[in-house]
Structure formats: C-alpha cells, structure tokens
Design an enzyme around this catalytic site. Structure first.
Site, PDB file in Angstrom:
ATOM      1  CB  THR A  15      -0.890  -0.002   1.265  1.00  0.00           C
ATOM      2  OG1 THR A  15      -1.713  -1.147   1.218  1.00  0.00           O
ATOM      3  CG2 THR A  15      -1.747   1.233   1.361  1.00  0.00           C
ATOM      4  CB  SER A  74       2.841  -8.235   1.146  1.00  0.00           C
ATOM      5  OG  SER A  74       1.738  -8.210   1.996  1.00  0.00           O
ATOM      6  CB  SER A  75      -1.775 -11.210  -0.361  1.00  0.00           C
ATOM      7  OG  SER A  75      -2.145 -10.276  -1.316  1.00  0.00           O
ATOM      8  CB  THR A 105       0.435  -4.138   6.275  1.00  0.00           C
ATOM      9  OG1 THR A 105      -0.799  -4.142   5.557  1.00  0.00           O
ATOM     10  CG2 THR A 105       0.990  -2.739   6.341  1.00  0.00           C
TER      11      THR A 105
HETATM   12  N1  ASP Z   1      -2.541  -5.847   0.469  1.00  0.00           N
HETATM   13  C1  ASP Z   1      -1.495  -4.932   0.850  1.00  0.00           C
HETATM   14  C2  ASP Z   1      -0.214  -5.710   0.941  1.00  0.00           C
HETATM   15  O1  ASP Z   1       0.009  -6.384   1.882  1.00  0.00           O
HETATM   16  C3  ASP Z   1      -1.815  -4.311   2.149  1.00  0.00           C
HETATM   17  C4  ASP Z   1      -0.794  -3.323   2.636  1.00  0.00           C
HETATM   18  O2  ASP Z   1       0.232  -3.090   2.064  1.00  0.00           O
HETATM   19  O3  ASP Z   1      -1.081  -2.733   3.676  1.00  0.00           O
HETATM   20  O4  ASP Z   1       0.586  -5.611   0.057  1.00  0.00           O
END
Ligand code: ASP
Length: 573
Positions: A15, A74-75, A105
């Site tokens: 994000t 990151s998923s 995150t």
């Molecule tokens: N879906 C995002 C990720 O983990 C969420 C984030 O970055 O907060 O890449």
C-alpha cells in the site's frame, strides 16, 4: 561536515507506494520515487539525489531506492521473494549502514520472520515498514512510518530484522498484523517493543539482541511443505488426516488456550500420531493472541502423546517460517523438533531457561529434599500429591537414580500415576533405563498398573524392544497378556522399529490384531513407510487383505500417504 549514514531502501510493493484508482489501491511504479524527490524531509534539493536534511542527531541519511519489478501486493509473496530480499541485503551489506524494506502489511510478519532466520549473524538493522494509507494520499501514515524506519535503520544500534510501524519498533519474528484498519496495525504480544517513538525515539537496549561476533551469513533455503492446522470444536479427523498427509512435512497446530486439544477423541490423536510417526514435525502453538503453550492441563497430553512438540510463545507466523527454514536447511525431523524450542533469533522464550520444569531432574531432586523434610503442619500433602507423580516420572525418564531415590523416600509410595495414568515404572520401561526399573521394582513398583490407554510397563518395554527390561519385568511377575503384545506390536510398527517388531513376533504377538480403527500392525507399518517392518510382518503372517474401518487395506493406506509397499515388500516411493 555532518556525518552521512548510508541506507538501502528495498521497495517491494504494498500500500505504501500505491495510488487510489476506481478499482481500489493499485501499485504505482515510479510514484514513490517521484514523491520522495519532492518532499523536503526525504530529499534536500541542494544535495545529490536522495540525501535528507541533517537530523537533530547531527547526521544526514543518503539512501538508494531499489524498486522491485513488478511491485507486488504482499499477499502474492512466496518464499523465493523472501530469499530475494535476504540476498539483496547480503550482497549490499558492506556498502550500507542499514536497510529498510518497504513491504505490504498483509504478510510483513512472515517476511520479517523469514528474513531473521535467513540472515545469520546480522549486525546491522533491517527494518520492514509499510502503511495502511498510500503515501500518494494527502492524509497518510506512510510518511511517518518511512521516516521512522529510516531513522532507526541509520542508528546502527539494532542488529536485528524488525518491523517499524506506528511509532513502535518490534522484533520482526515476534510481530503480528492484528488490525486490518487501524493505523496501529502491528503488535508483538509476547515481546516488548525494542523502541517507541514519542517526542524522541527511545530504544530499550536491554531488549535488543547482542551484536553478533561472526560475519553475516546468508542461509537461504526454505521448504514450502509446511502447513497450519487450526483446531476447532468438532473438527473432523478425516480432514485433519488429509491436512497432515504428505507432502506436509511440518504442521503448526493452533491449539486452544495453553496448548489444549480434544484428546478425548482417539481418532484425532491417532491421525496426528501417525503423521508424527511418519516423520512429520508437529508443533503446538496457541490460538490466543498472547501467552505461551504449556502442559498445565491434562487435555494437552494428547498432542504430546501424538509426538507434537511445544512451540512455546512462537507466533503462528514465526512458527511456520521457522519450520520452513529449518527443513530448508536439510535438518532431519528430530533435529527440527529439537530446534523448535531453542531461540535462534529471539523468536521464542526458551522454557527451560525461564521456568522451572517438572521434567528437569535437578528440580526433581531439589523439590524432593523440600518435600521429604519433616515439617509438621506444613501443607506438604497437597503438594506431594500434585507434584510427586510427575517428578517421579521425570526422574525415571531421565534415568536419574539418585533423584528417584530421594523422591521415593519423600513420597513413601512408588505406584503414583500422573494425569495419563503412567507410573514411574511405565516411564523407565519406555525410556529403557534398566537400573531405574530395578530400583523401582525393589521399592515395590507394581508391573500390573495400566495407564489410561490400557498399557502396562511391559507393553512399553516390548514396544521399544528393551529386551533386558522385558526380562526384569517378567521376572518380577509381570505376565505377558496377548493384548499387551498386540498393542506393543502396533506401537513398534507405527514407530518403524524393526528390532522390536521381530522380538514381538517371536514372543507371539498377532500381526492381524487391530486397534479401534480396525488397523493392524501392517496398516501402521504402511503409514510409517518402513519396508523392513512391513516385510517382517508379512513374513510373520500379517493378513494383507484385512481392511480398516474405512475400508482400506494396509497397502491402500500406505499408498494414500505415498508409500508403495506390496505383498512382496519393499518398493518405497
Ligand atoms: N494488500 C497490501 C499488501 O500487503 C496491504 C498493505 O500493504 O497494507 O501488500
């Protein structure tokens, strides 16, 4: 001239650098770079590109920003991505004072744990950060998080992989994302923050790992064949059996409370025990957000019986990454089991060093002295009843005859059973300590006591092939019940112990006798995949056509877990 600290920023995605679109936040290649260039906090226009103004500490930061292609949510990360980040740090290690990894995150805690294991002997900060709101939006948490992470990384004071988020520095392998929405998304429930940001950033130096003495070593290699299994009331044993089946090589069992499980359900415990006998490493963690696994409740004993080891206060994220890494280093299942409870990078609180353990014979000896001291009026009786069975058992398991004698005189009784109904004689017979068996028999131990699973000391000795102990027990009057032998044969087969299997067949055990699931020793040998045991049982007359309660022959059951064993024996895949 102000001092200049050098940082490498590895921007993997997430994000933090995204922009808003009609479809939601999307990666925006180049946007972060452009933005940082225009923000005076991150770049002093009078200096070469990416040099910050001087901080109150008197130093400025000069950094390189390496953007991963493509930027990813990151998923989507996998173990190869973790290795890539570790390798980038390793290769650039000498050129920089510290490293900041910009990361989504969602799986940041996993990456942090993984990196902590792969970077052995790390002597510089590797700080992961990200944000809940992109830096491209007017109101965001990205600017603060990034700046804080850079300041911490530039300080050279933390030789660890950490997560910096919402003004807290957390040990990476202790961190968890606990909030999808709040800006304060990360916590490390079982370890205090290493630093907190207020007016100043305050480091709690006592919490930080010591500087390593050796050089940094890249220990890449991680095994994806690990899985997590969250227990819930009524969980189906067949589903569990499938989850723990190959290719799973390690399983993190997210148990209830302090490591408890429905061990009143033999089919469930059997499914786990079979996986364990086959070589799968089972590690118990808790579903609770904070706290540790311990053996406070009898309902945790089923998992222990199934061969599971305690994951202590490991987070499930760290447990998965630790197992994956340990297996990736080529360790055997037993070596992995032994390493789980050891703190390699501060990821776990080591039980033995911080708590008294009933399994520690030194503790047993000390407490025996206290309990044995004649002190009328002291509340020793309750204590005796609560502690002595376990202490006797621990001394017997460890073969500590001196502690055992002290305990016996304090107890005034020898046949005390623990929560599983096991006496010291059971434990000594299982552990193969002949001297202890003799001492116990001399003190009047009863070889006929059965534990909660209906096993006698003789069963234990037979199952593990301890011939001298079998003789001692028989000489003390223990009779060989047919059931005993059959039970022991199944145990030996499950364990893949050819020697014990041979001795039991010679003693007359029936290779076709079945357990409550209808499984014979041959079924269990098939699950264990031990060709030698299998061949002994077939030669001993085991019935190859016999099916278990699920309609499977031993051969079919073996095939279902990837072992090819047939009438003519040992073709193992
Ligand atoms: N879906 C995002 C990720 O983990 C969420 C984030 O970055 O907060 O890449």
């Amino acid at each position: 001239m102000p001092e200049t600290r050098r940082l490498l920023l590895l921007y993997t995605g997430g994000t933090i650098g995204m922009r808003a679109s009609a479809a939601g936040y999307v990666p925006a290649p180049g946007a972060l770079q452009e933005l940082l260039r225009g923000l005076p906090t991150f770049h002093d226009p009078s200096m070469p590109l990416f040099t910050t103004p001087v901080f109150p500490s008197g130093a400025r930061i000069r950094y390189d920003l390496r953007t991963y292609e493509p930027l990813i949510d990151s998923s989507w990360m996998n173990l190869a991505d973790h290795e890539r980040i570790a390798r980038d740090v390793y290769e650039a290690y000498d050129a920089y004072d510290g490293f900041v990894v910009l990361h989504g995150t969602d799986t940041m805690a996993y990456t942090a744990a993984s990196l902590s294991f792969m970077l052995e002997g790390l002597g510089k900060p590797v700080i992961l950060t990200g944000s809940q709101i992109p830096i491209t939006l007017q109101r965001n948490d990205a600017t603060d998080n990034l700046l804080g992470a850079m300041m911490v990384a530039a300080e050279r004071a933390v030789p660890e992989v950490c997560v910096w988020f919402a003004n807290r520095l957390l040990r990476g392998n202790r961190a968890r994302k606990l909030d999808t929405d709040g800006l304060d998304a990360f916590q490390s429930p079982n370890a205090p923050p290493l630093a907190q940001g207020g007016v100043d950033i305050r480091l709690d130096a006592a919490q930080v790992l010591p500087m390593p003495t050796g050089p940094l070593r890249l220990r890449a290699g991680a095994c994806p064949e690990v899985v997590s299994l969250r227990l819930f009331p009524g969980i189906d044993a067949r589903v569990v059996r499938n989850v723990v089946a190959p290719p799973a090589r390690a399983v993190v069992i997210e148990a209830f409370g302090s490591g408890n499980a429905p061990d009143n359900r033999p089919e469930l415990v059997d499914a786990l025990a079979e996986a364990s006998a086959r070589g799968a490493v089972l590690v118990v963690c808790t579903q609770c957000v904070a706290g540790t696994v311990n053996r406070r409740y009898a309902s945790s004993s089923g998992l222990a019986r199934a061969g599971a080891v305690s994951g202590g206060d490991l987070t499930p994220e760290a447990a998965l990454m630790k197992l994956s890494w340990l297996l990736g280093q080529g360790l055997s299942p037993d070596e992995v089991r032994a390493a789980v409870g050891t703190s390699l990078r501060g990821e776990i609180t080591e039980a033995a060093s911080t708590r008294w353990s009933l399994d520690d014979p030194r503790f047993a000896a000390a407490i025996a002295r206290v309990l044995g001291a004649p002190d009328p009026g002291a509340p020793v009786d309750g204590l005796r009843a609560a502690l002595l069975p376990s202490l006797l058992g621990a001394a017997a398991t460890h073969g500590d005859v001196a502690a055992l004698r002290l305990l016996l005189s304090a107890a005034g009784a020898v046949n005390l059973a623990d929560a599983d109904g096991r006496t010291a004689l059971h434990r000594a017979a299982a552990a193969g300590h002949l001297e202890v068996v003799h001492a116990l028999l001399k003190a009047g131990a009863d070889p006929f006591v059965l534990d909660q699973r209906g096993r006698s000391s003789l069963t234990e000795a037979y199952e593990r092939g301890h011939a001298a102990i079998i003789d001692a027990l028989v000489a003390a009057g223990a009779s060989v019940r047919a059931d005993d032998l059959d039970l022991a044969l199944r145990g030996a087969a499950r364990r893949g112990s050819a020697e014990a299997t041979r001795a039991l067949l010679d003693a007359g055990a029936d290779p076709s006798a079945a357990d409550t699931l209808g499984r014979t020793a041959l079924h269990l040998a098939g699950l264990a995949g031990c060709a030698e045991t299998w061949a002994l049982l077939v030669d001993g007359g085991a019935d190859l056509t016999r099916t278990d309660r699920f309609g499977q022959t031993a051969e079919q059951l073996a095939a279902s877990v990837g072992h090819r064993l047939g009438r003519n024996g040992p073709a193992k895949s």
